[in-house]
Design a protein around this motif. Structure first.
Motif, PDB file in Angstrom:
ATOM      1  N   ASP A  52      -2.871 -16.510  -8.897  1.00 37.86           N
ATOM      2  CA  ASP A  52      -2.965 -15.139  -8.289  1.00 37.86           C
ATOM      3  C   ASP A  52      -3.474 -14.055  -9.165  1.00 37.86           C
ATOM      4  N   VAL A 102       7.847  -5.925   1.222  1.00 39.20           N
ATOM      5  CA  VAL A 102       6.704  -6.854   2.019  1.00 39.20           C
ATOM      6  C   VAL A 102       7.148  -6.845   3.405  1.00 39.20           C
ATOM      7  N   ARG A 130      -3.807  -1.655  -1.480  1.00 45.72           N
ATOM      8  CA  ARG A 130      -4.173  -1.734  -3.156  1.00 45.72           C
ATOM      9  C   ARG A 130      -2.811  -0.640  -3.661  1.00 45.72           C
ATOM     10  N   THR A 150      -1.727 -12.116   1.699  1.00 43.50           N
ATOM     11  CA  THR A 150      -1.890 -12.541   0.217  1.00 43.50           C
ATOM     12  C   THR A 150      -1.730 -11.547  -0.767  1.00 43.50           C
ATOM     13  N   HIS A 151      -1.770 -11.952  -2.042  1.00 41.39           N
ATOM     14  CA  HIS A 151      -1.685 -11.093  -2.892  1.00 41.39           C
ATOM     15  C   HIS A 151      -2.436 -11.364  -4.042  1.00 41.39           C
ATOM     16  N   LYS A 152      -3.141 -10.412  -4.825  1.00 42.84           N
ATOM     17  CA  LYS A 152      -3.873 -10.803  -6.003  1.00 42.84           C
ATOM     18  C   LYS A 152      -3.446  -9.690  -7.114  1.00 42.84           C
TER      19      LYS A 152
END
Length: 84
Positions: free
Chosen positions: A28, A73, A64, A2-4
């Motif tokens: 997100d 990805v 990060r 997942t990404h934020k």
């Protein structure tokens, strides 16, 4: 995987409203109350790690990346899975 996106405090009201709309739409974005500035990068990263410990304490790996970084990805996932 997942990404934020971690966003610091923004002065521009129109930008802040747009970010809030995007946050509600996609979920997100994580907001911090730290002014978004390069001088506050250490504080912002500390907030990021605290968030991770609070909401994702059992994850095994954490990546990060800065906004000037490009992460492929699919390639990352391929090589990461191959090494684990």
């Amino acid at each position: 995987m997942t990404h934020k996106f971690f966003i610091g405090e923004v002065q521009n009201k129109r930008l802040k409203d747009a970010l809030n709309r995007e946050s509600w739409q996609f979920g997100d974005i994580v907001f911090t109350n730290i002014m978004d500035s390069y001088l506050n990068l250490t504080l912002k990263m500390n907030a990021l790690y605290q968030w991770q410990q609070e909401y994702c304490p059992k994850i095994q790996y954490f990546l990060r990346a800065d906004e000037d970084t490009v992460l492929d990805v699919h390639r990352f996932d391929h090589f990461f899975v191959a090494t684990v």
